[in-house]
Design an enzyme around this catalytic site. Structure first.
Site, PDB file in Angstrom:
ATOM      1  N   CYS A   1      10.685 -58.226 -21.876  1.00  0.00           N
ATOM      2  CA  CYS A   1       9.325 -57.544 -21.633  1.00  0.00           C
ATOM      3  C   CYS A   1       8.472 -57.703 -22.872  1.00  0.00           C
ATOM      4  CB  CYS A   1       9.308 -55.900 -21.414  1.00  0.00           C
ATOM      5  SG  CYS A   1       7.593 -55.158 -21.584  1.00  0.00           S
TER       6      CYS A   1
ATOM      7  N   TYR B   1      -0.441 -62.171 -16.510  1.00  0.00           N
ATOM      8  CA  TYR B   1       0.086 -61.165 -15.294  1.00  0.00           C
ATOM      9  C   TYR B   1      -1.187 -61.265 -14.132  1.00  0.00           C
ATOM     10  CZ  TYR B   1       3.876 -59.433 -17.817  1.00  0.00           C
ATOM     11  OH  TYR B   1       5.094 -59.394 -18.298  1.00  0.00           O
TER      12      TYR B   1
END
Length: 420
Positions: free
Chosen positions: A90, A250
């Protein structure tokens, strides 16, 4: 609400738009009732793939826990009191990992690390949520699949159990808290003393890691990535870097319409061009001093060529095609503490195996490591970023040019004197 059928598909009772739709839904409801299927409430546990608006654009939800560690506060800086839950895959969690290592905070703050591939987080078959899970790092026979049942993945580096609560998933930790949340993300900064989540917003966590623990023994107190005089400049660069690059990848990857994807794609590459130009004139984002803004940007850049180009359809240009951005990425990777926050194994395994809607069979692309010249080098990717970065040399080049020019003048003067 959703009415779960025997094949676990869902029939949405959406807002009616016509008499025909109402009649159809009533028919479906009657069928479910005849089969003895009871209505269940809409699943509230949502992952990244569900965060889209009506136009299909990805919309990240805000963090719920935003407390800080500070002297005199509810969560004072104490050695051994806190644990940072992370995924090495992440980018948001990796910001915090980088700070932890750069500030030498690892003797004082524990790290718990999840498995890179998402798994089911609830035993109830009606609950389809997938997210971060813990595995036994000593289980040599570990064999993990994606949530669709495909792939075979074993042990990787940097894994831990949940040493604080003994839970199997990150979701379990969130559901212990009084505050409700619909997403179960990392990083999480947890107070082991009160068993409370202090903060799950990376931009806040890195700031109190930067300053709050400076009085503890062995901490690198001289490193300050957020000095007051750079506050406004950091806010300015973060405003476009976050929206167009950090979150922009994203927006491209999780877009559910061509319009939303193209809008994000154009903004991303316009900003990368802007960044390349900026770094041609400045060593770092805020001039010649490393700042928190650089760490926030780096975690996206280091993942770009290995994941985002392929998986998120960010295929305009590679980072290695931008000379200044590549040199900048290499320089930050080589800063003591930063490299320790990067695991390309976690990064690639997570993205390529966690979303069956994007990659059903969970096949992980090899990348440059698969080229003939690199096949015998298991650290080919890491070594690529350890090559000379060439940053910070502009002043030296100017001085070198000056000295060469001065030496030439001096030599000319000597020659003239000899002739005279």
């Amino acid at each position: 609400e959703y009415f779960t059928c025997t094949d676990y598909s869902s029939i949405p009772m959406s807002e009616p738009t016509s008499a025909e739709i109402i009649a159809s839904l009533r028919q479906q409801l009657a069928t479910c009732q005849q089969l003895g299927i009871k209505p269940v409430s809409k699943q509230k546990a949502k992952g990244a793939l569900y965060q889209n608006d009506k136009k299909g654009a990805f919309k990240r939800k805000n963090a719920v826990f935003t407390n800080v560690v500070k002297e005199g506060g509810d969560f004072p800086p104490e050695s051994g009191r806190y644990v940072l839950y992370v995924s090495y895959a992440c980018p948001w969690a990796s910001r915090c990992l980088a700070l932890l290592h750069m500030k030498n905070l690892t003797p004082h703050i524990e790290i718990c690390s999840v498995y890179p591939t998402w798994g089911r987080t609830h035993e109830n078959s009606d609950d389809i949520h997938a997210g971060w899970v813990f595995v036994d790092p000593e289980d040599k026979k570990l064999n993990v699949t994606n949530t669709a049942g495909y792939g075979e993945y074993g042990l990787v580096e940097y894994l831990t159990k949940d040493t604080v609560f003994g839970k199997k998933t990150v979701r379990d930790i969130y559901e212990m808290q009084d505050q409700d949340t619909h997403t179960y993300s990392v990083p999480i900064f947890v107070d082991k003393k009160t068993k409370k989540i202090v903060c799950n917003e990376s931009s806040i966590i890195v700031e109190f890691l930067n300053r709050a623990f400076n009085k503890l023994p062995g901490v690198n107190a001289s490193l300050d990535l957020s000095p007051p005089h750079l506050k406004e400049k950091q806010e300015e660069v973060n405003s476009w870097i976050y929206h167009d690059i950090n979150n922009g990848v994203y927006k491209c990857g999780f877009a559910k319409s061509q319009e939303a994807y193209q809008e994000a794609f154009f903004a991303l590459y316009d900003s990368l061009d802007k960044l390349e130009d900026h770094l041609s004139k400045n060593r770092y984002l805020c001039g010649n001093k490393l700042s928190m803004a650089d760490i926030r940007l780096f975690v996206t850049l280091i993942r770009f060529d290995e994941v985002y180009v392929v998986y998120f359809k960010c295929n305009g240009k590679l980072i290695r095609e931008y000379p200044n951005i590549l040199g900048y990425t290499r320089e930050i990777y080589q800063i003591p503490g930063v490299k320790e926050s990067v695991s390309f194994t976690h990064i690639k395994n997570h993205y390529y195996t966690s979303h069956p809607t994007h990659n059903l069979y969970g096949v992980i692309p090899i990348g440059p490591r698969g080229l003939k010249a690199n096949r015998k080098d298991p650290k080919a990717i890491e070594n690529f970023y350890l090559k000379p970065h060439g940053r910070g040399c502009n002043k030296m080049k100017k001085l070198s040019g000056f000295f060469i020019f001065a030496a030439g003048i001096a030599a000319a003067i000597v020659m003239l004197k000899k002739r005279a």
